[in-house]
Design a protein around this motif. Structure first.
Motif, PDB file in Angstrom:
ATOM      1  N   ALA B  40       0.831  -1.209   0.000  1.00  0.00           N
ATOM      2  CA  ALA B  40       0.000   0.000   0.000  1.00  0.00           C
ATOM      3  C   ALA B  40       0.864   1.256   0.000  1.00  0.00           C
ATOM      4  CB  ALA B  40      -0.943  -0.010   1.203  1.00  0.00           C
ATOM      5  N   ALA B  41       1.986   1.209   0.708  1.00  0.00           N
ATOM      6  CA  ALA B  41       2.868   2.385   0.764  1.00  0.00           C
ATOM      7  C   ALA B  41       3.464   2.674  -0.612  1.00  0.00           C
ATOM      8  CB  ALA B  41       3.969   2.159   1.797  1.00  0.00           C
ATOM      9  N   PHE B  43       2.353   1.539  -3.573  1.00  0.00           N
ATOM     10  CA  PHE B  43       1.273   1.840  -4.517  1.00  0.00           C
ATOM     11  C   PHE B  43       0.767   3.280  -4.312  1.00  0.00           C
ATOM     12  CE2 PHE B  43      -3.417   1.020  -5.571  1.00  0.00           C
ATOM     13  CZ  PHE B  43      -3.243   1.369  -6.895  1.00  0.00           C
ATOM     14  N   GLY B  44       0.610   3.676  -3.051  1.00  0.00           N
ATOM     15  CA  GLY B  44       0.146   5.034  -2.762  1.00  0.00           C
ATOM     16  C   GLY B  44       1.067   6.082  -3.373  1.00  0.00           C
ATOM     17  N   LEU B  47       0.473   6.325  -7.030  1.00  0.00           N
ATOM     18  CA  LEU B  47      -0.821   6.931  -7.375  1.00  0.00           C
ATOM     19  C   LEU B  47      -0.774   8.454  -7.372  1.00  0.00           C
ATOM     20  CD1 LEU B  47      -3.558   4.825  -5.561  1.00  0.00           C
ATOM     21  CD2 LEU B  47      -3.303   5.175  -8.025  1.00  0.00           C
ATOM     22  N   TYR B  57      -5.051   4.455 -12.899  1.00  0.00           N
ATOM     23  CA  TYR B  57      -4.955   3.729 -11.635  1.00  0.00           C
ATOM     24  C   TYR B  57      -4.248   2.392 -11.846  1.00  0.00           C
ATOM     25  CZ  TYR B  57      -6.776   1.002  -7.641  1.00  0.00           C
ATOM     26  OH  TYR B  57      -6.913   0.202  -6.540  1.00  0.00           O
ATOM     27  N   TRP B  61      -0.708   0.860 -10.606  1.00  0.00           N
ATOM     28  CA  TRP B  61      -0.663  -0.438  -9.914  1.00  0.00           C
ATOM     29  C   TRP B  61       0.468  -1.291 -10.507  1.00  0.00           C
ATOM     30  CZ3 TRP B  61      -4.748  -2.635  -6.559  1.00  0.00           C
ATOM     31  CH2 TRP B  61      -4.477  -3.959  -6.181  1.00  0.00           C
ATOM     32  N   ALA B  62       0.514  -1.364 -11.849  1.00  0.00           N
ATOM     33  CA  ALA B  62       1.534  -2.189 -12.513  1.00  0.00           C
ATOM     34  C   ALA B  62       2.933  -1.673 -12.198  1.00  0.00           C
ATOM     35  CB  ALA B  62       1.284  -2.203 -14.024  1.00  0.00           C
TER      36      ALA B  62
END
Lengths: 203, 107
Positions: B40-41, B43-44, B47, B57, B61-62
């Motif tokens: 999550a860290a 990916f965030g 983003l 998005y 993610w990829a």
């Protein structure tokens, strides 16, 4: 002849498609993932898990005060008792709307979301606009969803994390006394369980 | 922009690669190769600066998954790019309507 294997309807992969296939090839060759497991994960989240699960939780909470109490105390266990558990549902909190409080869920960091009860998040939940604005101006966001709350109703915004996921329990609409749980669940949309809508009022 | 006007597809995935990159990430997490909090860290961070919750998005993610795999020493950019080119070659060498196999890249 420029190419030995030219075809009139030549296949061309989208660059992201080719890149993803490359990643999967690497992970498969190294024995780190099993393609069948990858297929099963896709099937689960594309077809099986969705907001119908959460709607059943809400309907039961409306219909069964003991269950509602359990949901308020230990949402993870109460929800798991209905068979909805697993990835991204390990730590759940149910937040109950009242006459004076409306709850709204966001993930400002990325898109943390309670998969076992709601499936994967809708596009708007993942959008930068929602993630930024839900905290800064929740009432304006709610108005854009067509939800006009009276000024005396407070809005509380819950920021999801990888450790904690929230499920909004909307208020039970009036005029639904004696309804079956299935009929009640039909009144509960995904948006109502994120907080951008209320439960539908029976017509 | 009116948030509720954003189109709502029935499937969470608009394109097959989005589903695969999602599932690869979940599978790697489940196999214990990284923790979801770490994911999550990263990916965030990817983003930040994206414009929408759809194609942008999933590209973020990829990119985040590639970073996780690079950090873990599992993959590297050059290796992924080379293999992606082979997949592209395989696609070109495969008659329309037939499944694309990587072996076709050498045909």
């Amino acid at each position: 002849m420029p190419h030995d294997h030219h075809h009139d309807h030549d296949n061309h992969l989208d660059p992201m498609e080719a890149r993803t296939r490359a990643l999967e090839t690497i992970l498969t060759r190294k024995g780190l993932v099993d393609p069948a497991a990858v297929d099963a994960i896709i099937e689960t989240y594309a077809e099986k898990v969705g907001p119908r699960n959460g709607a059943q939780v809400v309907a039961r909470a409306w219909d069964d005060p003991a269950f509602a109490d359990w949901l308020a105390r230990d949402a993870t266990a109460a929800i798991a008792s209905m068979g909805f558990s697993g990835r991204q549902g390990e730590h759940m909190q149910a937040v109950f709307n009242t006459e004076s409080l409306h709850n709204l869920v966001v993930c400002t960091l990325c898109s943390c979301y309670p998969w076992p009860v709601l499936g994967l998040p809708p596009v708007w939940y993942k959008s930068p606009a929602y993630r930024a604005r839900a905290v800064l101006e929740p009432r304006a966001v709610l108005r854009e969803f067509g939800l006009h709350l009276p000024e005396e109703v407070a809005v509380r915004v819950w920021d999801s994390t990888a450790e904690m996921r929230y499920l909004v329990i909307p208020q039970r609409p009036a005029g639904t006394e004696g309804w079956s749980r299935d009929a009640l669940a039909d009144l509960v949309s995904r948006e109502a369980m994120i907080g951008t809508a209320l439960a539908r009022v029976p017509s | 922009m009116n948030l509720s006007d954003v189109p709502q597809p029935d499937s969470p995935f608009a394109e097959p690669w989005q589903a695969r990159v999602f599932a690869l990430t979940v599978a790697m997490n489940e196999a214990g190769h990284f923790a979801w909090t770490d994911w999550a860290a990263v990916f965030g961070r990817h983003l930040q600066g994206t414009r929408d919750g759809a194609g942008d998005y999933w590209r973020a993610w990829a990119a985040a998954l590639e970073e996780m795999l690079t950090q873990a020493g599992i993959a590297d950019d050059a290796g992924v790019a080379a293999l992606a080119e082979r997949w592209q070659a395989a696609a070109h060498a495969t008659p329309h309507g037939q499944p694309i196999n990587l072996e076709n890249a050498d045909r």
